[in-house]
Design a protein around this motif. Structure first.
Motif, mmCIF file in Angstrom:
data_model
loop_
_atom_site.group_PDB
_atom_site.id
_atom_site.type_symbol
_atom_site.label_atom_id
_atom_site.label_comp_id
_atom_site.label_asym_id
_atom_site.label_seq_id
_atom_site.Cartn_x
_atom_site.Cartn_y
_atom_site.Cartn_z
ATOM 1 N N VAL A 196 0.934 -1.092 0.137
ATOM 2 C CA VAL A 196 -0.064 0.013 -0.007
ATOM 3 C C VAL A 196 0.973 1.386 -0.067
ATOM 4 C CG1 VAL A 196 -2.037 -1.241 1.056
ATOM 5 C CG2 VAL A 196 -0.354 -0.088 2.631
ATOM 6 N N GLY A 197 2.224 0.964 -0.420
ATOM 7 C CA GLY A 197 2.919 2.070 -0.449
ATOM 8 C C GLY A 197 3.579 2.791 0.848
ATOM 9 N N ALA A 242 3.462 2.036 -4.353
ATOM 10 C CA ALA A 242 2.112 1.413 -3.935
ATOM 11 C C ALA A 242 1.625 0.471 -4.910
ATOM 12 C CB ALA A 242 1.303 2.499 -3.784
#
Length: 384
Positions: A196-197, A242
């Motif tokens: 999710v970065g 991400a």
């Protein structure tokens, strides 16, 4: 072994650390006073030893790391040496946790209302990791450094951690684990958070004293302690891209042999078979009490769990270090470490078709044979 308490236990503990100006001697006196208090389960006296030091002007970070964390280390050593019961160890840890909470409220009240927080950081223990105090101390150090911190506590399932991150979008996640058997769960959390970065800073004894397992599992950064973690975050940890999903086998190609998977899935049966074979090999076990049988089964289960962790990381040292530590624990309680040998031999028979597992078990057995007899685990509560 580094001593966590500098003065001897039988030295007179001061009623208050506030009588001395803050400095190295004051930290030493506070450590001694706090140790005596938590050993006696005297929470009021324990709190006074900390807050008198703070009232005298001591730096809160120094108190957290130079007093509370050091005494907690002593608590663990005293339990390992058989001089502190499990209940007493839990009581001491709970006292420390409540003192830290009180310190946090005190610092929050003293902080200017219009203070602009530094970057937001989420601090969490990996799924299955119940030792939350190291992570709690890190969270408080980060707050003292001006960060906005979400402390999620012990045993955070990875899906819940990721869901939280989608709502909060912190600058980094500090992931804590003390137990090497949780490294597979830590790996899953690291890759999920990075997908999710958000970068992951790993810390805790599970990742090795030099951070070798943090690097192996692809963490973006590693720190040996809370102060190092805060410094690393201050320098900045680059964000991963991400959506970049990394498979476990990309980091750990040796898992293709499926040995870790097979040992993990058959853990219960391995313990059951080993216990049955031990009774045949050691007839004296038939006279064990129920408590003795449960303790033996727990020891066998831990051996299997650490073998699985060693297979996951492809590092036999995880198993041999655990066996050496367990040998210390047993001998501190008057049980020779060689009692572990038959269990290792039976597991070798059970896992005869698994080359890596056989090699790791053989190395563990050789380490036990070569360790000799150690009279006790070095302690800190009664030594200078």
């Amino acid at each position: 072994m580094t001593q966590a308490l500098d003065p001897p236990e039988d030295a007179a503990a001061p009623a208050s650390a506030a009588a001395r100006p803050p400095g190295p001697d004051s930290l030493v006196a506070a450590r001694r006073a706090l140790w005596h208090a938590v050993r006696d389960r005297d929470e009021s006296r324990a709190a006074r030893s900390v807050f008198d030091l703070l009232d005298a002007g001591a730096d809160a970070e120094d108190v957290l790391l130079g007093v509370i964390a050091r005494v907690q280390f002593t608590v663990g050593e005293e339990w390992a040496a058989g001089r502190l019961s499990v209940a007493a160890e839990h009581a001491a840890t709970a006292i420390h946790d409540r003192i830290i909470a009180a310190m946090s409220h005190r610092e929050a009240e003293a902080r200017p209302a219009d203070a602009t927080p530094a970057a937001a950081v989420t601090v969490a223990c990996v799924d299955g990791e119940w030792h939350s105090l190291p992570a709690r101390i890190l969270a408080e150090v980060l707050r003292l450094r001006g960060h906005r911190v979400d402390f999620l506590g012990a045993q955070v399932p990875t899906p819940h951690l990721v869901a939280h991150l989608h709502h909060t979008a912190p600058a980094a996640v500090a992931l804590s684990s003390s137990i090497p058997t949780r490294l597979p769960a830590a790996h899953a959390a690291i890759t999920a958070v990075q997908a999710v970065g958000i970068p992951v800073l790993a810390g805790g004894a599970a990742f090795g004293p030099d951070g070798r397992y943090a690097r192996l599992l692809g963490a973006d950064a590693w720190a040996p302690d809370a102060r190092g973690a805060a410094d690393a975050l201050a320098r900045g940890v680059p964000r991963p891209a991400a959506g970049a999903v990394r498979q476990t086998i990309d980091d750990l190609p040796h898992l293709a042999d499926q040995e870790f998977t097979m040992v993990s899935r058959s853990r219960g049966q391995l313990v059951k078979n080993t216990m049955a074979a031990l009774e045949d090999r050691l007839p004296a076990m038939r006279a064990y009490t129920e408590a003795q049988r449960e303790r033996t089964a727990e020891d066998v289960a831990h051996i299997v769990e650490f073998l699985a962790a060693a297979l996951y990381t492809d590092d036999s040292g995880l198993l041999t270090r655990f066996l050496d530590w367990t040998g210390d624990i047993l001998e501190a309680r008057g049980v020779p470490a060689r009692v572990l040998g038959p269990a290792l031999e039976i597991l070798q028979d059970e896992l005869k078709d698994f080359p890596r597992a056989l090699r790791f078990l053989a190395e563990g057995h050789a380490a036990l044979d070569g360790r000799g007899t150690r009279p006790t685990i070095p302690g800190t509560g009664s030594e200078a």
